[in-house]
Design an enzyme around this catalytic site. Structure first.
Site, PDB file in Angstrom:
ATOM      1  N   GLN A 109       3.586  -1.674  10.927  1.00 48.84           N
ATOM      2  CA  GLN A 109       2.035  -2.187  11.828  1.00 48.84           C
ATOM      3  C   GLN A 109       3.190  -3.500  12.362  1.00 48.84           C
ATOM      4  OE1 GLN A 109      -1.220  -3.964  10.570  1.00 48.84           O
ATOM      5  NE2 GLN A 109      -2.009  -2.401  11.181  1.00 48.84           N
ATOM      6  N   CYS A 130      -7.171  -6.859  13.412  1.00 46.58           N
ATOM      7  CA  CYS A 130      -7.440  -8.015  12.103  1.00 46.58           C
ATOM      8  C   CYS A 130      -7.795  -8.971  13.383  1.00 46.58           C
ATOM      9  CB  CYS A 130      -5.923  -8.610  12.396  1.00 46.58           C
ATOM     10  SG  CYS A 130      -6.061 -10.050  11.420  1.00 46.58           S
ATOM     11  N   ALA A 170      -7.512  -0.173   1.495  1.00 49.49           N
ATOM     12  CA  ALA A 170      -6.517  -1.080   0.901  1.00 49.49           C
ATOM     13  C   ALA A 170      -7.297  -2.089   0.226  1.00 49.49           C
ATOM     14  CB  ALA A 170      -7.561  -2.345   2.706  1.00 49.49           C
TER      15      ALA A 170
END
Length: 473
Positions: free
Chosen positions: A116, A145, A271
Site C-alpha cells: 500500500q 487515511c 485492523a
C-alpha cells in the site's frame, strides 16, 4: 470464509475480467504465467502504520490470514529507495539513502502481500509500483487515511474530493503494471455520492476496492456504516472488502463472517482486532496473548525488526495490561534483549548467535550449507567475526545443520547453547524439558529439530580455514 489454523502453512490490459485469470507477461522470450491474487472470500490483515511490518504480516499468515497489507508507505520516500537482496536474512529490502530499511519482504509472503502506498501523483505512483511489483502480490493506493500528514499532501482521504485524480492514478497503475491494483477508501457524507465514486473507480480496471465504513471525520468509537458498504457491494461487480468492524463486530473469529454478512462484502479486512491479537484469524479461536507475543518476538528477531517498532506492536497487544509491572518493563525496554526477557520466546541457537553478534557489533552470521549427494544429508558452516565453525555431524535438514553450526560457534566462544548470562539458564532448561516431551511423543515440529541439534552437537570442531569445497563427502 476461507482461513487457516494455528501453525505455519506453510501483457496486462485494463480489462478487470483478466484480473481473475492467470496474468501473462513475457521475459527474455519466455511467456510466464502468474496466478492473479483473488480478493473474494478472504480474511485480510489491514494496512496499519507502524504495525503492518514483516513480523506482524507473517504472524497473521501463520494464524490464517489469506492476504496481508503492508503499512502505508509514501511514494516520495519509496522512489528514493534501492532494492537490495539481503542474503543473510533471506529478504528483499528497499533501502533509503540514509540506509534505513523502508520496506522489507520475504519469499513466504510474496504471493499474498499487498503493497500500500500513499500518493497524489500518478507518475510517481507508477514509479513506485514498478519498483516493487516483482516482490509483491498486488498494489494498493490509500485513499481513506484522514490523518493530517497524509491529507495535507493531497493523499489519503483528500483524494475523495478529487475523483479525476483518483481515476488518473488508478488507470495509470492498471495500465502500467502486471499485478492487480486496488484502493482503499472511506465513505462520503451521502450514500449516493459514495456509490457514484465507487462505480467510477470500478471503471479504471482495479481488481478490488476496500471500504472503511466511516466518514473521514469519524473515528473508531463511531458506529461503522454497514448499510453503506452493503450499498456499494450491490452496486459494483468487483470484490468489495469491508473494513471497520473491530469496534462493533469483530471480537473473535466467528464474528468475521457476521460482519461480512452485514455488509454484503466479498471479503473482510481487519485492523485493530488483528493488532490487539493477530490470532483473530485463527479458525479454532484466539490464542493466549503471551504465546502470540512470543511468536511475534521470534519473527522480530529473525528479521532484524527494529526494537522500537517491535516494542510498539507489543504495547498495542497489551493495551490495558501496560499498567502492570511487566507491561511497564516492556514499555521501558531499550533493546530486543530486554523485550524478550519479559516475554521469552522459544529461542533457538541461531537467534542467540544473531543477537550476540549485534550486541558485540559484529557482522551478522553467514551460513554456507551443502548437501551430500550420497545420502542427501546437510552440513553447514557459519562465519562469525571472520572465523568459521561447523559440526562434524551431517544432518537430515538444512535448518538443523545450521542450528548445529550455531551451537558449535556459541560453545567455542564460551556461550554454551546460547546463554548470554546465568540469569537466562531457566530458558534453556525449560526448552530441554519441553523438547524431551516432544521426543517422547515422536513430534516432528521445527523446535524438535532444533533440540535434536542441541543433543547431537556434542562432537564439534572449530574451523578457521574452512570452505565449502573442503567439506567431507
Amino acid at each position: 470464509m476461507r482461513s487457516g489454523s494455528w501453525g505455519r502453512r506453510g501483457g496486462c490490459g485494463s480489462n478487470p475480467a483478466r484480473r481473475q485469470n492467470p496474468l501473462e507477461y513475457t521475459t527474455k522470450g519466455m511467456t510466464v504465467n502468474t496466478p492473479a491474487l483473488s480478493f473474494r472470500s478472504k480474511n485480510i490483515l489491514a494496512p496499519m502504520v507502524r504495525v503492518g511490518t514483516l513480523p506482524m504480516r507473517l504472524l497473521a499468515l501463520d494464524f490464517g490470514a489469506d492476504i496481508v497489507y503492508c503499512e502505508e508507505l509514501i511514494d516520495l520516500k519509496m522512489v528514493q529507495c534501492k532494492r537490495v537482496l539481503n542474503e543473510v536474512l533471506e529478504t528483499v529490502d528497499f533501502i533509503a539513502p540514509n540506509e534505513r530499511v523502508v520496506f522489507r519482504t520475504c519469499e513466504r509472503e510474496k504471493n499474498r502481500v499487498v503493497f500500500q502506498m500513499g500518493s497524489a501523483d500518478a507518475e510517481r505512483a507508477l514509479a513506485v509500483a514498478k519498483l516493487v511489483e516483482n516482490d509483491v502480490a498486488a498494489i494498493d493506493v490509500n485513499m481513506g487515511c484522514p490523518k493530517e500528514y497524509s491529507t495535507k499532501a493531497g493523499m489519503g482521504a483528500a483524494l475523495l474530493s478529487d475523483p479525476e485524480k483518483i481515476e488518473c492514478i488508478l488507470s495509470t497503475l492498471v495500465k502500467g503494471i502486471c499485478k492487480p491494483v486496488t484502493c482503499k477508501i472511506r465513505i462520503l457524507p451521502l450514500v449516493e455520492d459514495t456509490v457514484r465514486l465507487v462505480k467510477r473507480i470500478e471503471k479504471t480496471g482495479v481488481a478490488a476496492i476496500a471500504v472503511h465504513g466511516r466518514k473521514k471525520e469519524e473515528r473508531p468509537q463511531h458506529p461503522v456504516h454497514c448499510e453503506v458498504i452493503k450499498a456499494i457491494s450491490e452496486a459494483v461487480t468487483i470484490p468489495v472488502i469491508a473494513n471497520g468492524g473491530s469496534h462493533d463486530f469483530i471480537k473473535e473469529y466467528t464474528d468475521i463472517e457476521a460482519f461480512q454478512q452485514a455488509t454484503g462484502a466479498s471479503s473482510v479486512m481487519i485492523a485493530r482486532a488483528a493488532m490487539w491479537n493477530p490470532s483473530i484469524f485463527r479458525r479454532d479461536g484466539l490464542c493466549p496473548l503471551k504465546e502470540v507475543m512470543q511468536e511475534y518476538i521470534k519473527y522480530a528477531v529473525r528479521y532484524d525488526n527494529h526494537y522500537t517498532n517491535t516494542k510498539y506492536c507489543l504495547c498495542q497487544m497489551l493495551r490495558e495490561q501496560l499498567e502492570t509491572t511487566q507491561g511497564k518493563k516492556l514499555h521501558a525496554a531499550q533493546s530486543i534483549q530486554e523485550i524478550w526477557r519479559e516475554y521469552p520466546p522459544q529461542i533457538t541457537p541461531k537467534m542467540y548467535l544473531l543477537e550476540w553478534c549485534r550486541k558485540e557489533k559484529h557482522p551478522q552470521p553467514v551460513y554456507e550449507t551443502v548437501q551430500r549427494s550420497l545420502d542427501r544429508l546437510f552440513c553447514s558452516v557459519v562465519t562469525v567475526a571472520q572465523q568459521k565453525y561447523r559440526s562434524t555431524l551431517w544432518d537430515k535438514s538444512k535448518k538443523l545443520a545450521e542450528q548445529a553450526a550455531a551451537i558449535v560457534c556459541l560453545r567455542t566462544m564460551g556461550l554454551p547453547e546460547g546463554k548470554f548470562n546465568e540469569g537466562e539458564n531457566h530458558l534453556i532448561n525449560k526448552r530441554k524439558r519441553e523438547s524431551q516431551e516432544l521426543l517422547n511423543n515422536k513430534a516432528h515440529e521445527d523446535d524438535l529439530l532444533v533440540e535434536a541439534s542441541h543433543k547431537r552437537a556434542h562432537v564439534t570442531e572449530k574451523t578457521t580455514d574452512f570452505s565449502s569445497s573442503d567439506m567431507p563427502q
